[in-house]
Design a protein around this motif. Structure first.
Motif, PDB file in Angstrom:
ATOM      1  N   ALA A 132      -6.762  -9.882  13.574  1.00  0.00           N
ATOM      2  CA  ALA A 132      -7.477  -8.974  12.631  1.00  0.00           C
ATOM      3  C   ALA A 132      -7.597  -7.342  13.381  1.00  0.00           C
ATOM      4  CB  ALA A 132      -8.721  -9.429  12.050  1.00  0.00           C
ATOM      5  N   ARG A 133      -8.162  -7.472  14.490  1.00  0.00           N
ATOM      6  CA  ARG A 133      -8.410  -6.313  15.197  1.00  0.00           C
ATOM      7  C   ARG A 133      -7.224  -5.588  15.626  1.00  0.00           C
ATOM      8  NH1 ARG A 133     -13.036  -9.210  17.391  1.00  0.00           N
ATOM      9  NH2 ARG A 133     -11.703 -10.013  18.821  1.00  0.00           N
ATOM     10  N   GLU A 134      -6.031  -6.410  16.065  1.00  0.00           N
ATOM     11  CA  GLU A 134      -4.711  -5.772  16.225  1.00  0.00           C
ATOM     12  C   GLU A 134      -4.186  -5.294  15.246  1.00  0.00           C
ATOM     13  OE1 GLU A 134      -2.560  -9.084  17.985  1.00  0.00           O
ATOM     14  OE2 GLU A 134      -3.742  -9.569  19.765  1.00  0.00           O
ATOM     15  N   ILE A 135      -4.052  -5.971  13.914  1.00  0.00           N
ATOM     16  CA  ILE A 135      -3.673  -5.126  12.625  1.00  0.00           C
ATOM     17  C   ILE A 135      -4.477  -4.229  12.350  1.00  0.00           C
ATOM     18  CG2 ILE A 135      -2.854  -5.965  10.246  1.00  0.00           C
ATOM     19  CD1 ILE A 135      -2.597  -8.709  10.943  1.00  0.00           C
ATOM     20  N   ALA A 136      -5.579  -4.319  12.311  1.00  0.00           N
ATOM     21  CA  ALA A 136      -6.276  -3.030  11.897  1.00  0.00           C
ATOM     22  C   ALA A 136      -6.082  -1.806  12.592  1.00  0.00           C
ATOM     23  CB  ALA A 136      -7.849  -3.479  11.941  1.00  0.00           C
ATOM     24  N   ALA A 137      -6.190  -2.130  14.044  1.00  0.00           N
ATOM     25  CA  ALA A 137      -5.753  -0.939  15.066  1.00  0.00           C
ATOM     26  C   ALA A 137      -4.223  -0.350  14.496  1.00  0.00           C
ATOM     27  CB  ALA A 137      -5.793  -1.457  16.188  1.00  0.00           C
ATOM     28  N   ALA A 138      -3.408  -0.968  14.172  1.00  0.00           N
ATOM     29  CA  ALA A 138      -2.076  -0.351  13.885  1.00  0.00           C
ATOM     30  C   ALA A 138      -1.938   0.150  12.688  1.00  0.00           C
ATOM     31  CB  ALA A 138      -0.983  -1.799  14.291  1.00  0.00           C
ATOM     32  N   ALA A 139      -2.622  -0.714  11.526  1.00  0.00           N
ATOM     33  CA  ALA A 139      -2.433  -0.214  10.141  1.00  0.00           C
ATOM     34  C   ALA A 139      -3.491   0.883   9.728  1.00  0.00           C
ATOM     35  CB  ALA A 139      -2.524  -1.169   9.131  1.00  0.00           C
ATOM     36  N   GLY A 140      -4.274   1.190  10.532  1.00  0.00           N
ATOM     37  CA  GLY A 140      -5.480   2.240  10.368  1.00  0.00           C
ATOM     38  C   GLY A 140      -6.477   1.263   9.262  1.00  0.00           C
ATOM     39  N   ARG A 141      -7.016   2.468   8.641  1.00  0.00           N
ATOM     40  CA  ARG A 141      -8.247   1.959   7.846  1.00  0.00           C
ATOM     41  C   ARG A 141      -7.940   1.851   6.133  1.00  0.00           C
ATOM     42  NH1 ARG A 141     -12.967   2.046  10.098  1.00  0.00           N
ATOM     43  NH2 ARG A 141     -14.103   1.910   8.047  1.00  0.00           N
ATOM     44  N   ASP A 142      -6.656   2.191   6.109  1.00  0.00           N
ATOM     45  CA  ASP A 142      -6.183   2.048   4.626  1.00  0.00           C
ATOM     46  C   ASP A 142      -6.118   0.627   4.299  1.00  0.00           C
ATOM     47  OD1 ASP A 142      -5.114   3.357   2.297  1.00  0.00           O
ATOM     48  OD2 ASP A 142      -3.323   2.172   2.806  1.00  0.00           O
ATOM     49  N   THR A 143      -6.528   0.299   2.889  1.00  0.00           N
ATOM     50  CA  THR A 143      -6.642  -1.090   2.705  1.00  0.00           C
ATOM     51  C   THR A 143      -5.327  -1.751   2.394  1.00  0.00           C
ATOM     52  OG1 THR A 143      -8.872  -0.977   1.861  1.00  0.00           O
ATOM     53  CG2 THR A 143      -7.343  -2.752   0.979  1.00  0.00           C
ATOM     54  N   ARG A 144      -4.540  -0.765   1.551  1.00  0.00           N
ATOM     55  CA  ARG A 144      -3.126  -1.258   1.460  1.00  0.00           C
ATOM     56  C   ARG A 144      -2.260  -1.375   2.317  1.00  0.00           C
ATOM     57  NH1 ARG A 144      -1.648   2.136  -4.288  1.00  0.00           N
ATOM     58  NH2 ARG A 144      -3.626   1.868  -5.346  1.00  0.00           N
ATOM     59  N   ALA A 145      -2.323  -0.593   3.442  1.00  0.00           N
ATOM     60  CA  ALA A 145      -1.338  -0.682   4.534  1.00  0.00           C
ATOM     61  C   ALA A 145      -2.015  -1.984   5.308  1.00  0.00           C
ATOM     62  CB  ALA A 145      -1.968   0.285   5.712  1.00  0.00           C
ATOM     63  N   ARG A 146      -3.274  -2.554   5.378  1.00  0.00           N
ATOM     64  CA  ARG A 146      -3.375  -3.639   5.956  1.00  0.00           C
ATOM     65  C   ARG A 146      -3.063  -4.699   5.420  1.00  0.00           C
ATOM     66  NH1 ARG A 146      -9.836  -2.668   8.001  1.00  0.00           N
ATOM     67  NH2 ARG A 146      -9.343  -0.918   9.622  1.00  0.00           N
ATOM     68  N   VAL A 147      -3.124  -4.731   3.710  1.00  0.00           N
ATOM     69  CA  VAL A 147      -2.423  -5.717   3.418  1.00  0.00           C
ATOM     70  C   VAL A 147      -1.002  -6.006   3.307  1.00  0.00           C
ATOM     71  CG1 VAL A 147      -2.319  -6.679   0.704  1.00  0.00           C
ATOM     72  CG2 VAL A 147      -4.545  -5.838   1.498  1.00  0.00           C
ATOM     73  N   GLN A 148      -0.321  -4.879   3.404  1.00  0.00           N
ATOM     74  CA  GLN A 148       1.025  -4.948   3.375  1.00  0.00           C
ATOM     75  C   GLN A 148       1.656  -5.361   4.900  1.00  0.00           C
ATOM     76  OE1 GLN A 148       3.332  -4.069   1.143  1.00  0.00           O
ATOM     77  NE2 GLN A 148       4.810  -4.909   2.542  1.00  0.00           N
ATOM     78  N   ALA A 176      -0.829 -26.067 -10.824  1.00  0.00           N
ATOM     79  CA  ALA A 176      -2.275 -25.442 -10.140  1.00  0.00           C
ATOM     80  C   ALA A 176      -1.961 -24.307  -8.783  1.00  0.00           C
ATOM     81  CB  ALA A 176      -3.265 -26.361  -9.723  1.00  0.00           C
ATOM     82  N   HIS A 177      -2.559 -23.390  -8.767  1.00  0.00           N
ATOM     83  CA  HIS A 177      -2.170 -22.341  -7.747  1.00  0.00           C
ATOM     84  C   HIS A 177      -3.573 -21.736  -7.017  1.00  0.00           C
ATOM     85  CE1 HIS A 177       0.430 -19.910  -5.733  1.00  0.00           C
ATOM     86  NE2 HIS A 177       0.082 -18.711  -6.427  1.00  0.00           N
ATOM     87  N   ALA A 178      -3.354 -21.024  -6.021  1.00  0.00           N
ATOM     88  CA  ALA A 178      -4.584 -20.141  -5.524  1.00  0.00           C
ATOM     89  C   ALA A 178      -4.070 -19.030  -5.010  1.00  0.00           C
ATOM     90  CB  ALA A 178      -5.202 -20.955  -4.420  1.00  0.00           C
ATOM     91  N   TRP A 179      -4.671 -17.921  -5.413  1.00  0.00           N
ATOM     92  CA  TRP A 179      -4.249 -16.480  -4.642  1.00  0.00           C
ATOM     93  C   TRP A 179      -5.419 -15.873  -4.375  1.00  0.00           C
ATOM     94  CZ3 TRP A 179      -3.983 -18.207  -9.794  1.00  0.00           C
ATOM     95  CH2 TRP A 179      -4.576 -17.337 -10.705  1.00  0.00           C
ATOM     96  N   ALA A 180      -5.231 -14.652  -4.009  1.00  0.00           N
ATOM     97  CA  ALA A 180      -6.292 -13.802  -3.445  1.00  0.00           C
ATOM     98  C   ALA A 180      -6.489 -12.499  -4.230  1.00  0.00           C
ATOM     99  CB  ALA A 180      -5.947 -13.444  -1.797  1.00  0.00           C
ATOM    100  N   GLU A 181      -7.834 -12.011  -4.107  1.00  0.00           N
ATOM    101  CA  GLU A 181      -8.020 -10.318  -4.502  1.00  0.00           C
ATOM    102  C   GLU A 181      -8.774  -9.726  -3.324  1.00  0.00           C
ATOM    103  OE1 GLU A 181      -8.687 -10.755  -9.393  1.00  0.00           O
ATOM    104  OE2 GLU A 181     -10.383 -11.061  -8.173  1.00  0.00           O
ATOM    105  N   VAL A 182      -8.365  -8.545  -3.179  1.00  0.00           N
ATOM    106  CA  VAL A 182      -8.903  -7.768  -2.256  1.00  0.00           C
ATOM    107  C   VAL A 182      -9.504  -6.415  -3.081  1.00  0.00           C
ATOM    108  CG1 VAL A 182      -7.329  -8.502  -0.475  1.00  0.00           C
ATOM    109  CG2 VAL A 182      -6.907  -6.482  -1.791  1.00  0.00           C
ATOM    110  N   TRP A 183     -10.494  -6.116  -2.339  1.00  0.00           N
ATOM    111  CA  TRP A 183     -11.158  -4.863  -2.905  1.00  0.00           C
ATOM    112  C   TRP A 183     -10.883  -3.471  -2.434  1.00  0.00           C
ATOM    113  CZ3 TRP A 183     -14.335  -0.869  -1.330  1.00  0.00           C
ATOM    114  CH2 TRP A 183     -14.856   0.001  -2.537  1.00  0.00           C
ATOM    115  N   GLU A 184     -10.421  -2.602  -3.092  1.00  0.00           N
ATOM    116  CA  GLU A 184      -9.791  -1.272  -2.718  1.00  0.00           C
ATOM    117  C   GLU A 184     -10.593  -0.180  -3.507  1.00  0.00           C
ATOM    118  OE1 GLU A 184      -5.813   1.198  -3.200  1.00  0.00           O
ATOM    119  OE2 GLU A 184      -5.655  -0.858  -3.268  1.00  0.00           O
TER     120      GLU A 184
END
Length: 669
Positions: free
Chosen positions: A365-381, A461-469
């Protein structure tokens, strides 16, 4: 054996037939009875059959009393009571079997018949499905046949004759049964089976343990049936929302504790746009207080008899568990957004992770956050790109995960079912300080080409996620679509290997005609759906709708009572008319002869009831002489009308009936 059966006395033959019918009535109850009860009842029926086959005497009342005592003790041991549904059915089943040991007189047989009717109806305490109804209908026909046979005179009448009479009784009673079903007021709680009498089926639960939804993929039973009014939504929108989980202990996801979530805004702040999809859901009994609707519904689904409310996480729930099959209408908007637009107290609950869990995922997570920045959509992508290109696979058999489930998925196994993928995704997003949660429900389905309904099974039956933006609120993200796009884009499902019997049966049918097994299953499910729609789900609302179609402006249950009373009155008048017509059709020649006999009896002539017209004429001439000449000639013409050849018949009954009224019948001096 057939030769031996044909030589048995009538009493033994009738007893064996009755025992076979009782056995058939008890078979559907076997899954709901204790093992000892099934074995005990079967042994008693087999014993009674052996006694009838060999012509042995029945056991003494001491035997029956002893077996009854054993039954009561065993029932108490199994159910801790002799009251209630389960204990009552258990006790009644054995009592029915024991009563067959006392079949000494017709009175005993009648007790067995009507106890059999009661036990037969108790099947509906556990299931109201179409196969159960068909089995009970056959059992009803068998019991009626045995009852009719018991009323037949001495001798050895064939069972086929009793069966024909029973069949006529069923056909004559069918219109009355249909009228009562359609119009008898359904007043809760007097109508229907209590909710606790319905056994819920397997399905989504109030928590999600890693691997639990994968087990549902092996279950092909139906969870929901959907009928859309108008166009069908695109595949990407067929998400039917269920329980939402925000608390994680390392292996199991659960809803947030209401106490800890008390500071969270109570309003879901749902905003919709565009045109809604209108559809009707038929949901099987789930033993849960949830309603599954396609995301997102602005207004409560209309569920007769239930109170419905939406929680702050967009989940629709009822005020009590769904213990039977229900149907509700929904309007869903595929374009929506919900949740707070800015970070508010309570959102930090969706960032919590167990202390010391999944250390490698936290480092990732720290590696991805450092590369994608603080933008939530960028981290999700960035996480979705890793799922697409990192060699991850979608499977029903990922193995048993250990303590650090997210670490094992991201770095070791790189395989999993939807809940493995969604859980690992949410853990990674939380480790990047992005609020995230798990949403479970059903996704996809298939169209039944027979009736046009969309069918969602437990395997959907399925499971998915929701993120807050920030500025948007909660956003759906389905990480499974990155690993296996066909799961949500083309409704591709991982199929478990069929059993030996199912595989052989399906293979044999498909070898005869490709796709025959699938078409047969679709046809059966369409028939079963009709049963659910028009029989099990025939509610008071539909009754009142029927009255509106019949012309009632504001129908009530009192109108139902008036209407059913009027129909019963008409049925009674029809019965009287049929009786009069039947009497008129009963051999008019014999009736005319009987009238002539009564006319002579009034004059003082006593004659046997079986006297023929010629013998009556002879007796009348002997007693009355010349006075009886006209009556005597009339009686001889009546005889000729009945027995003469067609060419010799000159008079019809109508003419003889008119002359009968004109004759001066002789009187004693």
């Amino acid at each position: 054996m057939l030769n031996r059966l044909s030589t048995l006395p009538r009493e033994a033959r009738d007893t064996l037939f009755l025992l076979a019918v009782i056995g058939w009535v008890l078979v559907p109850l076997v899954p709901h009875l204790p093992l000892w009860c099934t074995a005990f009842a079967a042994a008693i029926l087999a014993w009674r059959g052996w006694l009838a086959w060999h012509g042995r005497p029945l056991p003494s009342s001491w035997w029956v009393a002893g077996l009854l005592a054993i039954t009561v003790v065993a029932t108490l041991a199994s159910h801790r009571t002799v009251l209630g549904r389960d204990a009552g059915v258990t006790l009644t089943v054995v009592l029915l079997a024991l009563k067959t040991l006392e079949l000494r007189a017709r009175r005993d047989a009648f007790v067995v018949f009507f106890l059999g009717f009661f036990v037969m109806l108790s099947n509906f305490f556990f299931s109201q499905s179409l196969p159960t109804a068909a089995a009970i209908l056959l059992g009803l026909f068998g019991l009626l046949t045995a009852l009719v046979n018991a009323h037949m005179p001495v001798g050895r009448p064939p069972l086929a004759l009793a069966a024909r009479t029973a069949g006529k009784m069923v056909l004559l009673g069918a219109p009355i049964m249909a009228a009562l079903f359609m119009l008898f007021p359904r007043l809760a709680p007097l109508w229907g089976v209590p909710g606790d009498a319905m056994a819920g089926k397997s399905g989504l639960s109030s928590s999600m343990e890693i691997g639990s939804i994968a087990s549902l993929a092996l279950d092909g039973s139906i969870a929901l049936r959907i009928r859309f009014e108008g166009p069908t939504p695109p595949q990407r929108d067929l998400y039917f929302r269920g329980p939402v989980f925000g608390a994680f202990d390392g292996r199991q996801w659960q809803p947030l504790n209401p106490r800890t979530a008390r500071s969270f805004p109570a309003d879901a702040d749902l905003q919709v746009s565009g045109e809604p999809y209108r559809y009707q859901v038929t949901m099987e009994a789930s033993r849960r207080p949830w309603l599954f609707v396609m995301e997102a519904a602005l207004r409560p689904p209309r569920v007769p008899g239930y109170g419905v409310a939406m929680t702050q996480d967009l989940q629709w729930s009822t005020d009590r568990i769904v213990g039977d099959l229900i149907r509700y209408d929904v309007e869903s908007y595929p374009e929506f957004r919900h949740g707070p637009r800015r970070f508010v107290p309570g959102l930090e609950l969706y960032l919590q992770l167990p202390e010391g869990s999944d250390p490698r995922t936290r480092e990732l997570a720290r590696e991805i956050a450092a590369a994608a920045g603080r933008d939530t959509r960028a981290r999700v992508q960035a996480v979705m790109d890793r799922l697409r290109t990192g060699g991850y696979t979608y499977t029903l058999e990922p193995g048993v995960f250990g303590q650090h489930t997210a670490d094992e998925f991201w770095f070791d196994r790189k395989m999993g079912f939807c809940e493995h993928i969604a859980s690992a995704f949410v853990v990674l997003m939380r480790a990047m300080e992005v609020p995230a949660r798990i949403v479970t429900g059903y996704q996809g389905g298939e169209v039944n080409n027979v009736d046009g309904y969309w069918t969602l099974r437990q395997s959907d039956a399925h499971a998915w996620a929701e993120v807050w933006e920030a500025g948007t609120g909660w956003v759906r993200v389905d990480p499974t679509s990155a690993v296996f796009p066909g799961r949500t884009g083309a409704f591709q499902r991982l199929q478990a290997e069929p059993g030996v019997i199912a595989g052989a049966f399906g293979g044999a049918l498909d070898s005869f005609s490709p796709g025959l097994f699938t078409r047969m299953r679709a046809a059966w499910e369409a028939v079963n759906n009709r049963w659910n729609q028009w029989v099990l789900n025939y509610s008071q609302t539909r009754q009142l709708d029927l009255l509106r179609q019949l012309g009632f402006d504001s129908p009530t249950w009192q109108d139902l009572v008036v209407l059913i009373g009027a129909l019963l009155g008409l049925a009674g008048l029809g019965g009287v008319a049929w009786s009069l017509w039947s009497r008129a059709q009963h051999d008019p020649w014999l009736r005319l002869l009987s009238q002539a006999r009564r006319a002579l009896e009034k004059g003082g002539l006593q004659s046997p009831a079986a006297s023929t017209p010629r013998s009556l004429a002879h007796l009348a001439e002997q007693q009355f002489g010349e006075q009886a000449r006209a009556a005597s000639r009339w009686l001889l013409r009546l005889e000729a009308q009945r027995y003469a050849r067609e060419s010799a018949r000159h008079e019809g009954l109508a003419q003889l009936r008119r002359e009968f009224r004109q004759i001066s019948w002789p009187r004693a001096q």
